[in-house]
Design an enzyme around this catalytic site. Structure first.
Site, PDB file in Angstrom:
ATOM      1  N   ASP A 704       0.831  -1.284   0.019  1.00 63.57           N
ATOM      2  CA  ASP A 704      -0.064  -0.069   0.110  1.00 63.57           C
ATOM      3  C   ASP A 704       0.881   1.245  -0.028  1.00 63.57           C
ATOM      4  O   ASP A 704       2.011   1.210   0.174  1.00 63.57           O
ATOM      5  CB  ASP A 704      -0.923   0.044   1.386  1.00 63.57           C
TER       6      ASP A 704
HETATM    7  C1  BGC Z   1      -4.979   3.316   0.375  1.00 63.74           C
HETATM    8  C2  BGC Z   1      -5.129   2.261  -0.985  1.00 63.74           C
HETATM    9  C3  BGC Z   1      -5.067   2.890  -2.205  1.00 63.74           C
HETATM   10  C4  BGC Z   1      -3.654   3.779  -1.871  1.00 63.74           C
HETATM   11  C5  BGC Z   1      -3.277   4.747  -3.370  1.00 63.74           C
HETATM   12  C6  BGC Z   1      -4.004   4.249   0.382  1.00 63.74           C
HETATM   13  O1  BGC Z   1      -3.874   5.124   1.315  1.00 63.74           O
HETATM   14  O2  BGC Z   1      -5.091   2.381   1.693  1.00 63.74           O
HETATM   15  O3  BGC Z   1      -6.373   1.507  -0.882  1.00 63.74           O
HETATM   16  O4  BGC Z   1      -5.186   2.352  -3.369  1.00 63.74           O
HETATM   17  O5  BGC Z   1      -3.698   4.616  -0.944  1.00 63.74           O
HETATM   18  O6  BGC Z   1      -4.277   5.756  -3.253  1.00 63.74           O
END
Ligand code: BGC
Length: 935
Positions: A704
């Site tokens: 993530d």
């Molecule tokens: C989230 C993800 C997301 C990523 C990119 C993170 O804060 O948990 O689900 O895909 O950001 O935006």
């Protein structure tokens, strides 16, 4: 389909149908619904002004062309007559009480202040209306859980008062819940409205889908994918939810209906799988056959009411308690009929396998430790319309405990704790506790024992396309990559990398010139579960949310909807969507439940698989996330989930397993948090031993965004070595892979021997293997890219808006200041500055930016355009609290141009905005002529 390949009108029709099928009707006394043409409706609730198309955060940041809320849909349609006096009263009130957007990322309020509805107002509205519709709205999302408080899980005092006065004044009140999560429902017994429906968050077509249900164009066929209990305390996970350090999952596999149907049936207000229709159905079992490890059930469904409608048939199994202990019922299959007319029938088949009926023995109590077993005894099969309305269709006896799959210990907990186990008592089961088996092996030892021999370094000159053309093997290709290239390829870049589609979440693979020179293109991924997020402000289709889609129980429709999503990804040159989100609804308070599907892993896995299949048809894919156990948003970067291996495998990994095995998932995102001692990004057990070795996953695993790696007690976002060792191939995201702006420890780890070069090579292989199947690669090598060419040739909708233009004239002094007061920095604000000047040349924009977001985790993008062209994107995190300078040069300006500043999120502060002449054309010419004269 019409002439266009990507036809938004068709997309919208399918989304509208999905919303209508996802609406779950819980109550419909005296058949108040559907509403007849000409019914006079009084619409209460301020949500009529702010329909929530989705929750917040990355799962909701889609720039839509439009959003049709419930009010707009009713108004545009004209079949129902809206009480305009009441509407006017609301309009006046909303002028003084505008929508409160809060302080940006993760700080949006969960609810909006409600207009007080007095008895008099309700009675006055009743005079001119037949029916009251009450809208109640809630949001939540990333970094922001719900809470057991008024305005979140509970109704506010104003909402209670509204319900009390409206239900007293009207004989017919319909309550519509525009929410992402289930909420407390005790008010239904208190105020007894005639009808209640969860309309969820339906994306840009939300209101239209709801309208179709209200007026009966569609009979509701949505069914709950969660159990609604009377009190939040009734959910067994509530005690262990929301901690900042550690959540010990004592409820084990007894999540949702697995708990309630076994131990606490009387605590349930609306059972799992429940939902009403405008008609009724008979579900008749034609029997079942057991054949080669499969059970095939045949059911005849007949519409025995007087209205058209679809029915969902659910199949459950009750397993023998055996030595392991089991939930009273488990869902093993479901099917949805077509729309049946009155008296019409359809035969539907449901097939499930031995593997689905098996339970995981993590203690060895059955004599088969670490195996999926069918314990001896009687398995009882049921079908019906929800978990409380089932017909027993027969039994199947297992004479001696059978091993269905023998596995090895992985991801077992490292600390002592106890878990729930059913104990038979007079009237069912009571709760007893047993010790949870602890880990007996160390993942690090297993990893070390399995390190492969490195691929020898060669100096060949293969390009990636040579692997496709069988001129070399993937190993031979990887053997050419230098240590520097191997370190770079595992670093994804973003957010909003200029190397891919503007405003997208990440760029990966060909992130340096030398990798591109080897024929590896830069691939593109972006959010997310409710549609494509492009922070450049580019428009995309806002999808109905995950919970709504799951409540349809219609996988074919999901697949069809995701065909369109796949096309839209292709059109925008995006290879990978960062979705579906598929964590379990372990507790109703998780803020991201709206993105996820259900409390049940089978429903979850099937829905994710259907979305992937839909996108795969268009040659793109989705990222199944968050792997695994992201069941709370508070402290998600630090919290450790402690659970038994059985609960992890039977519940939390099961949906992912289905998506991998059934839909061939090729992209996975790990979570921020940790499980049983290791950050998921660095869990060799999770990523290598289970995902790849057991399930046969062949694809990329990414972290993530800005996640940590390492052991639970010492997570570190620079510990890329730990991440690579687990075979989590990509660190997302860093500003520059080449410059290692994240300051990761790869080079040090290679030199001190804590990382083997072969481990980096394995990740590079996974990435390159993935790239070979992307549309970006097809475009790069100019083969089989006709779809992209056709899509590129389709006319784009003109999206540039030139209203509220700010005038900026640059006089002889050569520079002009733009007052920050004129620039709107709130979320979704677009500021167009008309830049005019006397002298031709290069002009430079200079300004300072910093974050004023309340959450350090906020993602705050600013896109800077010259006319329609995006020239720069600046993305701050919430933690960027110090002023930073931003400079952008607009070259060769010959006449007035429009500079556009687009803020996709709240939370950015700007200052000292100046546009000045950087290089004058006249001066350039003068110098050039002077030089020529000298020659
Ligand atoms: C989230 C993800 C997301 C990523 C990119 C993170 O804060 O948990 O689900 O895909 O950001 O935006």
């Amino acid at each position: 389909m019409a002439n266009k390949i990507f036809d938004i009108t068709e997309f919208a029709k399918v989304a509208r149908q999905a919303v209508a099928e996802g609406v779950v009707l819980l109550k419909n006394d005296a058949k108040v619904l559907p509403l007849k043409e000409g019914t006079r409706v009084a619409i209460f609730g301020r949500s009529q002004f702010n329909y929530y198309k989705s929750g917040t955060g990355s799962g909701g940041m889609v720039n839509t062309r439009y959003v049709v809320g419930v009010y707009e849909a009713i108004e545009q349609d004209g079949t129902l007559e809206i009480n305009s006096n009441l509407r006017n009263t609301y309009e006046d009130w909303v002028k003084d009480n505008p929508f409160d957007a809060g302080a940006g990322w993760a700080a949006e309020p969960w609810f909006q202040k409600e207009m007080p509805v007095t008895k008099e107002l309700a009675l006055e509205a009743r005079e001119d209306s037949d029916v009251a519709i009450v809208l109640i709205g809630r949001t939540a999302g990333e970094d922001q859980d719900n809470s057991n408080a008024k305005g979140s899980y509970l109704l506010t005092d104003d909402e209670q008062q509204m319900l009390e006065n409206v239900t007293k004044a009207f004989e017919k009140t319909i309550v519509l819940l525009n929410v992402g999560n289930i909420i407390d429902m005790k008010w239904v017994d208190k105020y007894n409205p005639s009808a209640v429906a969860y309309i969820w968050q339906g994306g840009q077509e939300g209101g239209n889908g709801v309208l179709d249900v209200l007026k009966g164009a569609v009979s509701p066929s949505g069914r709950l994918t969660d159990t609604i209990a009377y009190n939040i305390e009734d959910y067994p996970s509530t005690n262990n939810f929301g901690d900042s350090k550690r959540n010990i999952q004592q409820e084990d596999i007894y999540v949702g209906y697995r708990y309630f149907e076994t131990f606490a049936k009387d605590k349930v207000m609306y059972p799992f799988g429940y939902g009403l229709s405008y008609t009724s159905f008979d579900i008749f079992s034609n029997g079942f056959i057991v054949d080669d490890g499969q059970v095939k059930v045949s059911v005849t469904v007949t519409n025995i009411g007087d209205y058209k409608g679809k029915q969902v048939v659910q199949a459950y199994v009750s397993k023998p308690q055996g030595k392991l202990g089991k939930p009273a019922l488990e869902l093993v299959g479901f099917a949805k009929t077509k729309e049946l007319k009155a008296d019409e029938s359809e035969i539907v088949d449901i097939v499930f396998t031995n593997y689905q009926m098996a339970s995981f023995d993590d203690s060895g109590v059955t004599g088969h430790k670490n195996a999926y077993v069918l314990e001896e005894g009687t398995y009882v099969f049921y079908v019906g319309e929800n978990i409380r309305n089932l017909t027993r269709i027969g039994t199947y006896n297992v004479g001696r405990t059978k091993v269905v799959e023998q596995l090895t210990e992985a991801l077992a907990p490292q600390i002592d704790f106890t878990r729930i186990k059913p104990e038979a008592c007079e009237d069912g089961f009571s709760i007893s506790y047993e010790d949870v088996p602890k880990a007996t092996v160390d993942a690090t030892d297993i990893r070390k024992a399995n390190i492969k021999a490195p691929i020898a370094k060669t100096d060949s000159d293969f390009k990636l396309v040579d692997v496709l053309d069988n001129n070399c093997t993937l190993d031979e290709f990887i053997g050419q990559l230098s240590e520097e290239e191997l370190c770079a390829i595992v670093r994804g870049e973003g957010m909003s990398s200029p190397k891919v589609t503007p405003g997208c979440g990440g760029a990966f693979a060909g992130v340096t010139d030398s990798l591109v020179a080897k024929g590896i293109p830069t691939c593109c991924c972006t959010d997310g579960p409710s549609g494509i997020r492009m922070d450049s402000g580019k428009k995309a289709f806002a999808m109905p949310n995950g919970t709504l889609l799951a409540c349809m129980w219609n996988l074919d429709l999901t697949e069809k909807l995701y065909n369109y999503e796949g096309l839209e990804l292709r059109k925008n040159k995006i290879d990978v969507l960062l979705g579906p989100g598929m964590n379990l609804h372990r507790n109703p308070l998780n803020g991201r439940n709206f993105e996820y599907f259900s409390e049940d892993p089978f429903v979850t896995g099937k829905n994710a698989a259907a979305q992937l299949k839909g996108m795969h048809k268009m040659g793109v894919t989705g990222t199944i996330k968050h792997f695994a156990m992201n069941t709370q948003e508070a402290y998600r970067h630090t919290v450790e989930h402690v659970a038994s291996e059985r609960a992890i495998r039977e519940l939390y990994l099961k949906g992912f397993e289905i998506a991998v095995k059934e839909a061939g998932a090729t992209a996975v995102m790990t979570t921020y948090g940790s499980i049983n001692g290791y950050y998921t990004s660095s869990s060799y057990d999770l990523v290598t031993r289970i995902l790849r070795n057991e399930w046969g996953f062949e694809g990329i695993v990414m972290t993530d965004w800005w996640a940590k790696g390492g052991k639970a007690e010492c997570g570190d976002s620079t510990d890329m070595a730990a991440i690579v060792r687990a075979q989590n191939d990509l660190y997302m995201v860093t500003q520059s892979a080449k410059d290692n702006t994240n300051k990761d420890n790869l080079v040090d780890a290679l030199s001190d021997g804590s990382l083997d070069i072969s481990e980096l090579q394995t990740c590079a292989k996974n990435i390159c293997q993935f790239v070979l199947h992307t549309p970006t690669f097809a475009r790069f090598i100019e083969r089989n890219n006709e779809l992209d060419i056709d899509l590129a040739n389709e006319a784009e909708d003109d999206e540039t808006e030139f209203d509220n233009i700010i005038d900026c004239r640059i006089d002889e002094s050569g520079s002009a200041h733009i007052s920050t007061d004129l620039i709107e920095t709130a979320r979704n604000s677009s500021n167009t500055v008309s830049v005019s000047f006397k002298e031709r040349g290069d002009y430079k924009l200079s300004m300072r930016v910093r974050s004023n977001a309340t959450s350090d985790l906020a993602q705050i993008p600013l896109s800077i355009f010259r006319d329609k062209e995006l020239v720069k994107m600046v993305t701050l995190t919430g933690a960027d609290k110090d002023w930073q300078n931003v400079e952008v040069v607009f070259e060769n300006c010959a006449m007035t141009f429009f500079m556009r500043l687009y803020f996709a999120q709240d939370g950015m502060e700007i200052d000292d905005i100046t546009i000045s002449l950087a290089k004058s054309k006249e001066e350039e010419f003068r110098l050039m002529f002077a030089r020529m004269g000298e020659q």
